[in-house]
Write a protein that holds these residues in place. Structure first.
Motif, PDB file in Angstrom:
ATOM      1  N   THR A 139      17.427  67.875  52.514  1.00  0.00           N
ATOM      2  CA  THR A 139      18.312  66.730  52.453  1.00  0.00           C
ATOM      3  C   THR A 139      17.511  65.436  52.408  1.00  0.00           C
ATOM      4  O   THR A 139      16.275  65.452  52.503  1.00  0.00           O
TER       5      THR A 139
ATOM      6  N   CYS B 295      24.293  64.424  49.838  1.00  0.00           N
ATOM      7  CA  CYS B 295      23.859  65.214  50.991  1.00  0.00           C
ATOM      8  C   CYS B 295      24.872  65.228  52.137  1.00  0.00           C
ATOM      9  O   CYS B 295      24.974  66.242  52.839  1.00  0.00           O
TER      10      CYS B 295
ATOM     11  N   PRO C 121      21.559  67.894  47.426  1.00  0.00           N
ATOM     12  CA  PRO C 121      21.221  68.832  48.495  1.00  0.00           C
ATOM     13  C   PRO C 121      21.084  70.254  47.967  1.00  0.00           C
ATOM     14  O   PRO C 121      21.715  70.630  46.982  1.00  0.00           O
TER      15      PRO C 121
END
Length: 242
Positions: free
Chosen positions: A45, A52, A110
């Motif tokens: 992340t 994210c 992410p």
């Protein structure tokens, strides 16, 4: 220690005694009792990654679904969308996190791994978790931590419970509930975002220590006088075995 999560990845067994029977019948092997399988989510992340927070929301949903005890989560801030502390803002990226980012071939955020199977988008984590929960745990791990001032002592007991195990024992320090900025999906910046399960450091080296053990065998590792950085809150830190 409150919320001090220590991720480890390894083994556990059982001790057998012997009674007064014939010499050639004394050693009776008893297979170790099975233990519940834990699932590790490594969430790559970054504070400058607008998508994210969606992965963080999925982690919360998965913890509600499976229980927090079943899922071990580590948020590894890293890569070009990560952020290092400067004179104005707190950053959560680490050099070790960037090493993992490069080693595992991360190309976007992410993304994450479930029990290090493969890199997956957060929408695919649930299916992989279900698959992993069907597998047997090969090791059982007990971790005890003691904090004195700014020094942490860690005792790790690992036992093999299903077959021989050859792998690595990695001890990570994770801090929970850190307030720092985060770019949000709508493009705004949230300066009081709560970051969960943040990777801080690798305690026993970037790639851990070799662990080679047979079923039923026990290994004990002790790591003493682990120093905590001034900016870490011990009440929100924990150790993790992976």
């Amino acid at each position: 220690m409150k919320n001090f999560v220590l991720h480890i990845l390894l083994l556990y067994g059982i001790l057998a005694g012997c009674s007064r029977i014939q010499e050639d019948e004394r050693l009776i092997y008893v297979k170790p009792v099975a233990v519940s399988r834990k699932i590790l989510i490594e969430d790559f992340t970054g504070q400058r990654c607008v998508n994210c927070p969606n992965a963080s929301d999925e982690i919360l949903r998965l913890q509600e679904l499976y229980g927090e005890d079943a899922l071990i989560v580590v948020s590894i801030h890293s890569g070009p969308l990560g952020f290092y502390t400067n004179s104005h803002f707190l950053g959560l990226s680490t050099n070790t996190g960037d090493i993992y980012y490069t080693h595992w071939g991360v190309e976007y955020l992410p993304i994450g791994m479930v029990n290090r199977s493969k890199l997956l988008s957060h929408s695919a984590w649930n299916a992989q978790i279900r698959d992993e929960l069907q597998q047997k745990a090969s090791v059982d791990i007990h971790v005890a931590t003691e904090l004195e001032g700014d020094k942490l002592r860690i005792r790790t007991e690992v036992r093999g419970i299903d077959g021989d195990t050859n792998g690595k024992l990695q001890l990570w320090l994770v801090e929970d509930s850190i307030t720092a900025f985060q770019l949000m999906p709508d493009g705004t910046r949230c300066d009081d975002y709560i970051h969960r399960h943040v990777f801080r450091t690798a305690i026993n080296g970037t790639w851990g220590e070799d662990i080679n053990m047979k079923e039923g065998e026990q290994i004990i590792k002790e790591h003493n006088d682990v120093m905590l950085a001034d900016e870490w809150d011990p009440s929100l830190c924990g150790s993790i075995c992976v």
